[in-house]
Write a protein that holds these residues in place. Structure first.
Motif, PDB file in Angstrom:
ATOM      1  N   THR A  10      -1.804  -4.932  -0.033  1.00  0.00           N
ATOM      2  CA  THR A  10      -3.578  -4.288  -1.000  1.00  0.00           C
ATOM      3  C   THR A  10      -4.165  -5.055  -0.303  1.00  0.00           C
ATOM      4  OG1 THR A  10      -2.086  -4.889  -2.987  1.00  0.00           O
ATOM      5  CG2 THR A  10      -3.985  -5.270  -3.248  1.00  0.00           C
ATOM      6  N   LEU A  11      -5.975  -4.121  -0.626  1.00  0.00           N
ATOM      7  CA  LEU A  11      -6.446  -5.037   0.415  1.00  0.00           C
ATOM      8  C   LEU A  11      -7.859  -4.383  -1.210  1.00  0.00           C
ATOM      9  CD1 LEU A  11      -7.655  -5.978   3.008  1.00  0.00           C
ATOM     10  CD2 LEU A  11      -8.369  -3.690   3.916  1.00  0.00           C
ATOM     11  N   THR A  12      -8.870  -5.581  -0.615  1.00  0.00           N
ATOM     12  CA  THR A  12      -9.954  -5.333  -2.428  1.00  0.00           C
ATOM     13  C   THR A  12     -11.277  -4.499  -1.107  1.00  0.00           C
ATOM     14  OG1 THR A  12      -9.244  -6.524  -3.522  1.00  0.00           O
ATOM     15  CG2 THR A  12     -10.872  -6.246  -3.549  1.00  0.00           C
ATOM     16  N   VAL A  13     -11.715  -3.631  -1.136  1.00  0.00           N
ATOM     17  CA  VAL A  13     -13.076  -3.138  -0.535  1.00  0.00           C
ATOM     18  C   VAL A  13     -13.959  -2.841  -1.978  1.00  0.00           C
ATOM     19  CG1 VAL A  13     -13.988  -0.845   1.217  1.00  0.00           C
ATOM     20  CG2 VAL A  13     -11.610  -1.800   0.988  1.00  0.00           C
ATOM     21  N   ASN A  14     -14.962  -3.026  -0.697  1.00  0.00           N
ATOM     22  CA  ASN A  14     -16.283  -2.949  -2.604  1.00  0.00           C
ATOM     23  C   ASN A  14     -15.329  -4.046  -3.604  1.00  0.00           C
ATOM     24  OD1 ASN A  14     -18.059  -2.749  -0.239  1.00  0.00           O
ATOM     25  ND2 ASN A  14     -17.757  -0.777  -0.360  1.00  0.00           N
ATOM     26  N   GLY A  15     -14.821  -4.383  -4.140  1.00  0.00           N
ATOM     27  CA  GLY A  15     -14.452  -4.877  -5.647  1.00  0.00           C
ATOM     28  C   GLY A  15     -13.585  -4.757  -6.273  1.00  0.00           C
ATOM     29  N   GLU A  16     -12.779  -3.095  -5.043  1.00  0.00           N
ATOM     30  CA  GLU A  16     -11.925  -2.901  -5.943  1.00  0.00           C
ATOM     31  C   GLU A  16     -10.330  -2.218  -5.084  1.00  0.00           C
ATOM     32  OE1 GLU A  16     -11.236   2.657  -6.264  1.00  0.00           O
ATOM     33  OE2 GLU A  16     -12.886   1.465  -6.020  1.00  0.00           O
ATOM     34  N   ARG A  17      -9.332  -2.718  -6.224  1.00  0.00           N
ATOM     35  CA  ARG A  17      -7.838  -2.986  -5.099  1.00  0.00           C
ATOM     36  C   ARG A  17      -7.598  -1.553  -5.060  1.00  0.00           C
ATOM     37  NH1 ARG A  17      -4.570  -7.694  -7.431  1.00  0.00           N
ATOM     38  NH2 ARG A  17      -2.715  -6.682  -6.175  1.00  0.00           N
ATOM     39  N   HIS A  18      -7.266  -1.598  -3.217  1.00  0.00           N
ATOM     40  CA  HIS A  18      -6.653   0.152  -2.863  1.00  0.00           C
ATOM     41  C   HIS A  18      -5.442  -0.957  -2.312  1.00  0.00           C
ATOM     42  CE1 HIS A  18     -10.243   1.613  -3.073  1.00  0.00           C
ATOM     43  NE2 HIS A  18     -10.937   0.759  -2.821  1.00  0.00           N
ATOM     44  N   ALA A  19      -3.972  -0.122  -2.403  1.00  0.00           N
ATOM     45  CA  ALA A  19      -2.912   0.055  -1.701  1.00  0.00           C
ATOM     46  C   ALA A  19      -2.928   0.578  -0.727  1.00  0.00           C
ATOM     47  CB  ALA A  19      -1.266   0.594  -2.694  1.00  0.00           C
ATOM     48  N   MET A  20      -2.922  -0.015   0.460  1.00  0.00           N
ATOM     49  CA  MET A  20      -2.614   0.127   1.786  1.00  0.00           C
ATOM     50  C   MET A  20      -1.150   1.088   2.683  1.00  0.00           C
ATOM     51  SD  MET A  20      -5.344  -1.665   4.402  1.00  0.00           S
ATOM     52  CE  MET A  20      -4.392  -2.632   4.318  1.00  0.00           C
ATOM     53  N   LYS A  21      -0.992   1.705   3.141  1.00  0.00           N
ATOM     54  CA  LYS A  21       0.397   2.718   3.526  1.00  0.00           C
ATOM     55  C   LYS A  21       0.056   3.746   4.956  1.00  0.00           C
ATOM     56  CE  LYS A  21       4.780   4.677   1.878  1.00  0.00           C
ATOM     57  NZ  LYS A  21       5.521   4.937   0.622  1.00  0.00           N
ATOM     58  N   LEU A  22       1.201   3.293   5.856  1.00  0.00           N
ATOM     59  CA  LEU A  22       1.243   3.554   7.293  1.00  0.00           C
ATOM     60  C   LEU A  22       2.149   5.047   6.415  1.00  0.00           C
ATOM     61  CD1 LEU A  22       0.581   1.178   9.748  1.00  0.00           C
ATOM     62  CD2 LEU A  22      -1.251   2.539   8.598  1.00  0.00           C
ATOM     63  N   THR A  23       1.466   6.117   6.032  1.00  0.00           N
ATOM     64  CA  THR A  23       2.171   7.364   6.166  1.00  0.00           C
ATOM     65  C   THR A  23       2.540   7.875   7.845  1.00  0.00           C
ATOM     66  OG1 THR A  23       0.454   8.514   5.796  1.00  0.00           O
ATOM     67  CG2 THR A  23       1.822   8.173   4.149  1.00  0.00           C
TER      68      THR A  23
END
Length: 109
Positions: A10-23
């Motif tokens: 998880t990374l929070t960018v500009n206050g919004e949480r995002h799930a990162m994944k290396l497809t």
């Protein structure tokens, strides 16, 4: 939000949480963007500490895009990342490590 068993971070960018994944697509994009000869060369570069800030940004961008983010590298360059540059670098390292980790109890495919 992120599932570490699926290689997500998880990374929070500009206050919004995002799930990162290396497809596979994200890894191919990262390999090309870094000008690496192979995926092993990408991993070796990070493990040996021979990476630059731009490399970290490219890795985060690939992970965000693999997680469904529609932004571009330029958007990430101007974004506020919660935890700052140190957290961003740690998240990138964790993302790369999780992409190649075999979950406990998982057999070979």
């Amino acid at each position: 939000m992120a599932n570490p068993y699926a290689g997500e971070v998880t990374l929070t960018v500009n206050g919004e949480r995002h799930a990162m994944k290396l497809t596979l697509g994200a890894l191919a994009e990262l390999e090309a963007d870094l000008g690496a000869e192979s995926l092993i060369a990408v991993v070796d570069r990070f493990e040996a500490g021979r990476y630059r800030v731009r490399d970290v940004m490219l890795l985060l961008n690939a992970g965000l895009r693999g997680g469904g983010w529609s932004g571009q590298l330029e958007d990430l360059a101007h974004a506020e990342i919660e935890g700052g540059p140190v957290h961003a670098a740690r998240s990138a390292a964790m993302l790369l490590a999780r992409a190649f980790a075999v979950p406990q109890g998982a057999g070979t495919p």
